[in-house]
Enzyme design. Structure first.
Site, PDB file in Angstrom:
ATOM      1  N   LYS B  80      38.403  43.202  46.424  1.00  0.00           N
ATOM      2  CA  LYS B  80      37.252  43.245  45.508  1.00  0.00           C
ATOM      3  C   LYS B  80      35.980  43.043  46.322  1.00  0.00           C
ATOM      4  O   LYS B  80      35.949  42.178  47.213  1.00  0.00           O
ATOM      5  CB  LYS B  80      37.411  42.144  44.456  1.00  0.00           C
ATOM      6  CG  LYS B  80      36.386  42.216  43.326  1.00  0.00           C
ATOM      7  CD  LYS B  80      36.624  41.079  42.316  1.00  0.00           C
ATOM      8  CE  LYS B  80      35.680  41.168  41.131  1.00  0.00           C
ATOM      9  NZ  LYS B  80      35.895  40.063  40.158  1.00  0.00           N
ATOM     10  N   SER B 155      36.071  41.940  35.495  1.00  0.00           N
ATOM     11  CA  SER B 155      35.226  42.634  36.428  1.00  0.00           C
ATOM     12  C   SER B 155      35.981  43.248  37.605  1.00  0.00           C
ATOM     13  O   SER B 155      35.477  44.165  38.239  1.00  0.00           O
ATOM     14  CB  SER B 155      34.153  41.686  36.961  1.00  0.00           C
ATOM     15  OG  SER B 155      34.739  40.648  37.723  1.00  0.00           O
ATOM     16  N   SER B 179      38.493  37.918  34.917  1.00  0.00           N
ATOM     17  CA  SER B 179      38.228  39.128  35.713  1.00  0.00           C
ATOM     18  C   SER B 179      39.409  39.668  36.502  1.00  0.00           C
ATOM     19  O   SER B 179      39.359  40.803  36.964  1.00  0.00           O
ATOM     20  CB  SER B 179      37.055  38.887  36.662  1.00  0.00           C
ATOM     21  OG  SER B 179      35.863  38.852  35.927  1.00  0.00           O
TER      22      SER B 179
END
Lengths: 90, 481, 481
Positions: B80, B155, B179
């Protein structure tokens, strides 16, 4: 209610310029958010609740030794003397 | 034989060790897969093809020379883009960090590298992790591999989509209010938010420090165990990290006391609720007890979460002032009154909203009304859950109250968007571990089961998930080509 | 005379530390090229976390104990949020006293010489910001501030007093005593440039408080206060009222000037630092530290009087110069003769080094070591040299670093106790100073003049007691040989 002045104050202490569009749209959106979190007011103010979830013992803390970083930390905006540039007062 | 790019992490390590294929061959197969599907998925912000290939060659050399190659040798990992990678751009999907190249590796990245993992590149997210769809990425949205018209969740949407689409063997995400679990649920993969403190946050670019953890997103529970063990541990660079014992893949079935959180089911979409109910029956089939429980303070969890997360974010994001990193700003405009505000205008809309709310709840006069109350709720919720965990091994419910939705459906109404996090924020507030496990589909859209356990009881999550994974027979790979 | 109330806010760097408060960069940032003593933590790079220095907590606790403060079992850190270019994260990690958990020290009392007590409100441990330099010229830097983060993150102790001072004299006394205490504890070398800073608040006749910031050495504090009292008095005399305001001290022009109004509008939005858990010192932490802690000036003063039987006056001179007192005690280890050694040190020795004691380690660079003084004392006590000779010898030791015995041998300076030799000297003085001899017969005061001449005649080597006796007897009986 969040007025336009409130919003401008919040934007000022947060140091954020808002676009015209955001100035238009945000008051209502922020109002709704604040209205949503207002429900927290229903909770009693109870001092007996321990707010801290984590503790660290003194013995676990870092010992005082120098370990210089070899990495070049800053690569932007450096003057010949090695200073960084920033906004000037006045 | 399974296609190379379809292998699970543990299969990759086995195959390499047994000499079935080389690391280079494997990485090339993954890169080819990316080439094929990435134009549809858009999960990457930065792809490091060269770096991945040279790491692979290094592993092959080590194998030839009979050196130790590490527990994750050859496994390709997508990261990420809010986790710092030395020498590789780390943007947080923000314009304000579009050229930022970290000078150091996050602790988890060091752990991965030391164990032979191959970093493929950086995955998309909502700007600074604020969002549940990746629509708030300042670069591009990521598409759900199961249906390209739908959001992948967020996210860590890039991480969830990339793993589901086979663009990487496994991925790292971060979870502040759901997330990791939200995209895991929406993309039908396994994702874990560890106990607060199990994994070092050093190098994770903070959104809300007291709530978030880095965690793995994988295609199998076994892979997840491997990943978790490698990134866990007390780290001298993170004062909030704590020691923990390694997790094992269970070799016998464990009879667990399971409780379904009633409110989470009644407030969910019908299709989701149905799927979770049938899963709870499966728990009974495999010999677990299953009861229903209620959580009294649930009602206040989401407002508390948004108060705390915004407060911390407003302070964490203050450092983006373009002085030490960022874009070049024309000299002559370094004026005290305007410099900071001008530079910070580059934050996206959602980030600005949360910073403003955060400044608001911390302002004198409001601190006691919002921030302190939110912390109090947090402690109460934790206490309530810890009491439940005395009786039950795990608590279950749907990860997401709804099915994945289409792009643009919620983006104009922040509250509507926030509400999708209602089930996941509980674990972040309480600091407890939670996993999302794929349990089925409705109209081709994935559904995930959330399982929560007491702090540092990740083993129970794994025990429960591993059993379920074996008895749930669902499609594991989306049809993308 | 108007009533003046003064309070102080002192920032002292913990110069004793090797590393910074939250990272392992050097604590001594001085004399380094800009931005060469930095890492991801003190630069506030994204993803970096504070990693607190154990020793900093010890030093600040010792300071708290010395200033009579209570030290709690648990301490916390807070974020103070404000934007400033020298603040890498745009918040400062500091402490705050609210919600039951306090800073490292609270509610202290510190006694001045006349036993007046100054109340200490609190002592906090916090991080120093970086340094801003305004360049004088140069086209490309004209519009910008230049920033150096070498200092950023250095540990600071903030000491806040109640407004208990009634004038600059008390403030000076307090600061002198505080410097001495910090020096004894080894916490802060107050003579290092920039190691101490002071903000002062002054109010008169119960009027508004005026804060003066930027006073960069203890020496300037008194000047700033005097200026401010004069300024405020003249405002009163014109029947105007004093505004509550912040002013800055200009140490070149020696005036205070009004700060821009914007700087005063602060809402710091304090909240607990999420990256540092509550730190548990433990109930016996303070007791243990007290045992290990260096002796405080007051304790040392009492010990000097009691153990060494020194006068208050002599003890005071020694205590007020820690390095001299240390030198004294080192000398005693070689030769235990407190009175004689103290006498040499506080008179002749001190006057020889007086001009040079601004530098911090002045005693280290001296050629004179405790060995020299010990031997010198032995020579005096053994009646080998006179005190007058001793002073000359001391000068020679200062220059050459030779041992006293060597100097005495080579310059033939042993004391003359032989009556015959002294009588010869007396005789020749009587021969040349006829009128003085006549004077001395009537006026006993004039005997000292003759004695002086005899001492001079013998290069100070004559035993003055014998010389005086011989002069007296010769005056009363001129024929006596």
């Amino acid at each position: 209610m969040i007025s336009k002045e409130d919003l401008e104050h919040l934007a000022q202490i947060s140091r954020i310029n808002l676009t015209e569009y955001e100035l238009e749209k945000f008051p209502k959106q922020l109002d709704k958010t604040i209205e949503y979190i207002d429900i927290l007011g229903e909770l009693a103010s109870d001092d007996s609740v321990n707010l801290d979830l984590q503790e660290l013992r003194f013995e676990e803390l870092r010992t005082d030794e120098i370990r210089m970083s070899n990495n070049k930390q800053l690569n932007k905006n450096i003057t010949e003397d090695g200073f960084l540039r920033g906004p000037k007062m006045k | 034989m399974t296609k190379l790019d379809d292998l699970l992490a543990y299969e990759v390590v086995e195959g390499l060790t047994e000499g079935q294929f080389t690391a280079e061959e494997y990485v090339i197969s993954i890169l080819k897969r990316i080439e094929e599907v990435e134009p549809k998925i858009h999960s990457f912000i930065t792809l490091d093809t060269e770096g991945a290939l040279s790491s692979a060659k290094l592993i092959d050399k080590k194998i030839r020379e009979k050196e130790d190659i590490g527990q994750l040798a050859g496994v390709t990992v997508g990261i990420k883009d809010n986790i710092s990678t030395k020498g590789i751009k780390t943007t947080c999907a923000s314009k304000i960090l579009e050229n930022y190249v970290p000078t150091y590796d996050a602790t988890v990245i060091r752990n991965l590298k030391e164990n032979g993992a191959i970093l493929l590149g950086k995955l998309n997210l909502d700007e600074f992790g604020m969002g549940s769809t990746t629509e708030y990425s300042r670069y591009h949205p990521t598409h759900n591999p199961w249906n390209l018209d739908y959001v992948p969740g967020g996210s860590s949407g890039g991480s969830g989509a990339a793993v589901a689409a086979g663009e990487c063997t496994v991925a790292l995400g971060s979870d502040t209010g759901g997330s990791i679990r939200c995209p895991s649920s929406f993309c039908s993969v396994v994702g874990l938010k560890p106990t607060y403190g199990r994994v070092s946050r050093s190098g994770l670019i903070s959104y809300a420090n007291s709530l978030e953890q880095i965690g793995p997103i994988c295609r199998s529970v076994k892979d997840l165990v491997m990943m978790l063990n490698i990134i866990s541990g007390k780290d001298a660079m993170d004062n909030t990290s704590m020691p923990s014992s390694p997790i094992t893949v269970p070799n016998k079935s464990n009879k667990l006391n399971v409780a379904v959180i009633k409110e989470l089911i009644t407030d969910s979409d019908q299709e989701v609720a149905k799927s979770v109910y049938s899963t709870s029956e499966k728990f009974q089939e495999i010999g677990c007890s299953c009861e229903e429980v209620s959580i009294k303070n649930l009602h206040y969890a989401l407002p508390s979460y948004y108060t705390l997360a915004s407060a911390e974010a407003s302070s964490n994001l203050a450092r983006y002032d373009n002085i030490r990193y960022g874009f070049d700003y024309p000299i002559g405009e370094y004026k005290w009154d305007t410099y900071f505000s001008n530079v910070r205008e580059n934050f996206g809309e959602e980030v600005k909203r949360r910073i403003l709310i955060g400044s608001y709840v911390l302002s004198s006069g409001y601190y006691g009304k919002y921030y302190l109350k939110a912390r109090r709720l947090r402690s109460l919720l934790r206490l309530e859950l810890l009491t439940l965990f005395k009786k039950y091994d795990v608590l279950i419910g749907p990860t997401m109250p709804i099915l994945p939705f289409k792009f643009g459906e919620k983006i104009d109404d922040p509250i509507k968007m926030y509400l999708v996090d209602v089930n996941t924020v509980i674990a972040n507030l309480a600091g407890i571990p939670a996993i999302s496990l794929p349990i089925g589909f409705s109209n081709g859209l994935p559904i995930g089961l959330q399982i929560m356990a007491a702090p540092f009881e990740e083993q129970k999550l794994i025990d429960a998930s591993y059993e379920l994974e074996r008895v749930i027979d669902i499609q594991r790979r989306p049809n993308l080509i | 005379m108007s009533m003046v109330m003064i309070g102080l806010e002192i920032h002292a760097q913990i110069t004793a530390l090797n590393s910074k408060l939250f990272c392992s960069c050097r604590g001594n940032y001085r004399d380094l090229r800009p931005n060469r003593n930095i890492c991801e933590i003190c630069c506030g790079l994204p993803g970096s976390l504070p990693n607190i220095n154990q020793k900093a907590i010890e030093y600040s606790t010792m300071t708290s104990i010395a200033l009579g403060c209570k030290v709690p079992d648990k301490i916390m850190f807070y974020r103070k949020n404000y934007f400033y270019p020298d603040l890498p994260k745009n918040f400062q990690i500091t402490q705050y006293n609210v919600d039951g958990i306090s800073s490292i020290g609270i509610d202290g009392k510190y006694e001045l010489d006349d036993s007046k007590q100054i109340r200490i409100s609190r002592i906090q441990l916090e991080e120093d910001p970086g340094r801003i330099v305004y360049s004088e010229g140069g086209m490309n830097v004209r519009n910008t501030a230049l920033i150096d983060y070498n200092r950023a993150g250095v540990a600071l102790i903030e000491i806040v007093t109640e407004p208990d001072f009634t004038g600059p004299r008390e403030v000076r006394q307090f600061l002198n005593k505080l410097s001495l205490t910090l020096e004894h504890l080894g916490v802060c070398d107050t003579l290092l440039e920039g190691s101490v800073r002071c903000d002062v608040n002054v109010s008169m006749n119960g009027g508004n408080k005026v804060e003066i910031k930027n006073i960069n050495s203890f020496k300037e504090v008194e000047k700033a206060i005097n200026y401010e009292i004069t300024r405020q008095s003249s405002v009163y005399n014109r029947n105007l009222s004093i505004e509550h305001e912040t002013r800055h001290w200009d140490d070149k022009k020696k005036i205070t000037f009004k700060a821009r109004s914007k700087e005063e509008e602060h809402d710091y939005r304090y909240f607990p630092e999420p990256d540092i858990p509550v730190i548990v010192l433990g109930s016996d932490f303070v007791a243990n530290l007290k045992e290990r802690m260096p002796e405080l000036p007051n304790q040392r003063f009492e010990r000097f009087k009691l153990k060494y039987k020194l006068s208050e006056h002599t003890s005071n001179i020694l205590i007020n110069d820690k390095k001299l007192a240390d030198f004294f005690e080192s000398t005693l280890k070689l030769h235990f003769s407190p009175t004689e050694i103290a006498n040499i040190l506080v008179t002749d020795f001190k006057s020889l080094i007086e001009n040079d004691n601004e530098s911090t380690d002045y005693l280290k660079n001296l050629k004179v070591k405790p060995e020299h003084i010990a031997e010198l004392a032995k020579l005096i006590e053994g009646n080998k040299i006179s005190r007058i000779t001793a002073k000359d010898i001391l000068v020679k030791i200062f220059e050459s670093g030779k041992l006293p015995s060597e100097v005495v041998n080579s310059s033939n300076s042993y004391k003359i106790a032989d009556e015959k030799t002294i009588m010869d000297a007396v005789q020749s003085v009587f021969d040349t100073e006829k009128s003085a001899v006549e004077d001395a017969k009537k006026n006993t005061e004039a005997i000292n003049f003759l004695l002086g001449k005899v001492m001079k005649f013998t290069n100070g080597r004559a035993d003055p007691k014998i010389a005086r006796r011989l002069i007296n007897s010769k005056l009363s009986d001129p024929e006596k040989q």
